[in-house]
Design a protein around this motif. Structure first.
Motif, PDB file in Angstrom:
ATOM      1  N   UNK A  72       0.832  -1.201   0.000  1.00 21.73           N
ATOM      2  CA  UNK A  72       0.000   0.000   0.000  1.00 21.73           C
ATOM      3  C   UNK A  72       0.866   1.249   0.000  1.00 21.73           C
ATOM      4  N   UNK A  73       0.275   2.358  -0.418  1.00 22.96           N
ATOM      5  CA  UNK A  73       0.995   3.606  -0.612  1.00 22.96           C
ATOM      6  C   UNK A  73       0.925   4.451   0.659  1.00 22.96           C
ATOM      7  N   UNK A  74       2.091   4.751   1.220  1.00 25.35           N
ATOM      8  CA  UNK A  74       2.141   5.568   2.418  1.00 25.35           C
ATOM      9  C   UNK A  74       1.355   4.949   3.562  1.00 25.35           C
ATOM     10  N   UNK A  75       0.583   5.787   4.271  1.00 25.86           N
ATOM     11  CA  UNK A  75      -0.231   5.308   5.387  1.00 25.86           C
ATOM     12  C   UNK A  75      -1.704   5.138   5.002  1.00 25.86           C
ATOM     13  N   UNK A  76      -1.988   5.280   3.721  1.00 27.31           N
ATOM     14  CA  UNK A  76      -3.375   5.227   3.276  1.00 27.31           C
ATOM     15  C   UNK A  76      -3.802   3.859   2.795  1.00 27.31           C
ATOM     16  N   UNK A  77      -5.022   3.764   2.263  1.00 26.76           N
ATOM     17  CA  UNK A  77      -5.587   2.480   1.864  1.00 26.76           C
ATOM     18  C   UNK A  77      -5.270   2.068   0.431  1.00 26.76           C
ATOM     19  N   UNK A  78      -4.651   2.942  -0.343  1.00 29.12           N
ATOM     20  CA  UNK A  78      -4.478   2.690  -1.771  1.00 29.12           C
ATOM     21  C   UNK A  78      -3.372   1.673  -2.037  1.00 29.12           C
ATOM     22  N   UNK A  79      -3.620   0.798  -2.991  1.00 21.32           N
ATOM     23  CA  UNK A  79      -2.671  -0.257  -3.345  1.00 21.32           C
ATOM     24  C   UNK A  79      -1.779   0.188  -4.506  1.00 21.32           C
ATOM     25  N   UNK A  80      -0.515  -0.214  -4.452  1.00 21.61           N
ATOM     26  CA  UNK A  80       0.386   0.065  -5.577  1.00 21.61           C
ATOM     27  C   UNK A  80      -0.129  -0.566  -6.867  1.00 21.61           C
ATOM     28  N   UNK A  81      -0.881  -1.654  -6.760  1.00 16.81           N
ATOM     29  CA  UNK A  81      -1.396  -2.343  -7.944  1.00 16.81           C
ATOM     30  C   UNK A  81      -2.668  -1.715  -8.503  1.00 16.81           C
ATOM     31  N   UNK A  82      -3.114  -0.593  -7.948  1.00 16.19           N
ATOM     32  CA  UNK A  82      -4.404   0.000  -8.324  1.00 16.19           C
ATOM     33  C   UNK A  82      -4.597   0.228  -9.827  1.00 16.19           C
ATOM     34  N   UNK A  83      -3.571   0.627 -10.592  1.00 15.80           N
ATOM     35  CA  UNK A  83      -3.820   0.853 -12.017  1.00 15.80           C
ATOM     36  C   UNK A  83      -4.288  -0.377 -12.783  1.00 15.80           C
ATOM     37  N   UNK A  84      -4.092  -1.557 -12.208  1.00 15.23           N
ATOM     38  CA  UNK A  84      -4.412  -2.794 -12.912  1.00 15.23           C
ATOM     39  C   UNK A  84      -5.691  -3.458 -12.393  1.00 15.23           C
TER      40      UNK A  84
END
Length: 331
Positions: A188-200
């Motif tokens: 995940x990116x930083x301290x947030x909920x977003x995943x590095x794999x999000x574009x896919x």
């Protein structure tokens, strides 16, 4: 997207788990109906495996009967023996004169420090768990998250787990991945909920959050003296040579690098197996490029799904799961 978005979207592939939440570990068996052309790649600096050398394209054996993914660090390597026992009971294996030897490469991940009870006595439980995972292997849907090889998995920020994803190429071939995300780094990116794999991501399979407005690329690690490993399997129904299957495993590692930051560290043991069931001819050699691309994409998606689907172990001071901090909205 193919029907289940799982490794079992490939015909002729069965998946089974053995899970022990008190132990904080487990085993996943990937069993092929028929021997599958197989290879693999090890790019982490601290791997653990069994029968991985035979997967080199230069080696004699071309096909495997099953793959095993397991927790337990080096103790977990007993699991392949349990899967071999199950295969031997049904008459499977590489013929060596009158004998049959089931070919079952295995990769293990480090989950000895997650708070589970590892006081198992003289012999580890992994051989029996391997047999149980083989016996449980089936077609169709199977569980993700804190199950099987993903039971004890952790990452730098949230509980790791077992994830899977599949895709279909323009030529009609299916490619699918199954990954136990147990990374030294973060998914995940930083301290947030977003995943590095999000574009896919497809069909909100890990929350549908997209990308954050800003990026924090600061390195987050589980520890600086702790070994770790993300392990997995990439399978296609395209008829491929062993060398081509090996290339798919390398492309799958690109998926790890798109889903985990950082990946392939000296204390990671990142290992990805790959296989072809050979069910569908590859009529145009150029179509292999599409399969390579999809190998990267489905592996990245499987990593994120493993973390997204995970739940915390029922032990004191267990690492929180992603959904503990970012609860899912009520349906």
């Amino acid at each position: 997207m193919t029907p289940l978005n799982l490794l079992t979207d490939i015909d002729g592939v069965a998946v089974g788990h053995a899970t022990d939440l008190a132990l904080g570990s487990g085993v996943t068996a990937i069993v092929f109906d028929q021997p599958a052309t197989a290879s693999g790649s090890v790019l982490g600096g601290a791997p653990g495996g069994r029968d991985t050398a035979l997967l080199d394209p230069a080696m004699t054996v071309q096909a495997v009967d099953a793959f095993v993914l397991s927790g337990g660090s080096a103790f977990g390597l007993d699991a392949a023996g349990g899967v071999q026992a199950g295969l031997r009971e049904i008459g499977r294996g590489f013929e060596v004169g009158p004998a049959r030897v089931p070919i079952v490469p295995q990769a293990i991940l480090m989950d000895l420090l997650n708070g589970g009870n590892k006081d198992w006595g003289r012999h580890s439980p992994y051989r029996d768990m391997g047999y149980d995972a083989f016996a449980a292997a089936g077609k169709g849907a199977f569980a993700l998250g804190t199950v099987g090889a993903g039971t004890g998995a952790t990452t730098a920020t949230f509980k790791g787990g077992l994830g899977s994803a599949s895709a279909r190429s323009a030529s009609g071939h299916t490619v699918a991945a199954l990954v136990a995300a147990n990374a030294l780094g973060s998914t995940t990116i930083g301290d947030g909920p977003h995943f590095w794999a999000a574009p896919f991501e497809e069909d909100d399979e890990f929350g549908g959050l997209g990308m954050p407005p800003t990026f924090d690329t600061q390195m987050r690690l589980k520890g600086r003296t702790i070994t770790s490993t993300t392990i997995g399997v990439l399978v296609t129904d395209a008829a491929l040579s062993k060398a081509q299957v090996h290339r798919l495993s390398i492309m799958a590692h690109d998926g790890l690098a798109r889903a985990i930051l950082p990946a392939h560290l000296p204390l990671d043991g990142d290992t990805l197996f790959s296989a072809s069931t050979g069910a569908r001819p590859l009529d145009d050699p150029a179509d292999f490029l599409d399969l390579c691309h999809l190998a990267t994409i489905v592996t990245a998606r499987a990593v994120a799904r493993g973390v997204y689907e995970a739940t915390a172990l029922p032990v004191q001071n267990a690492q929180p799961a992603w959904r503990d901090k970012f609860p899912l909205p009520a349906k």
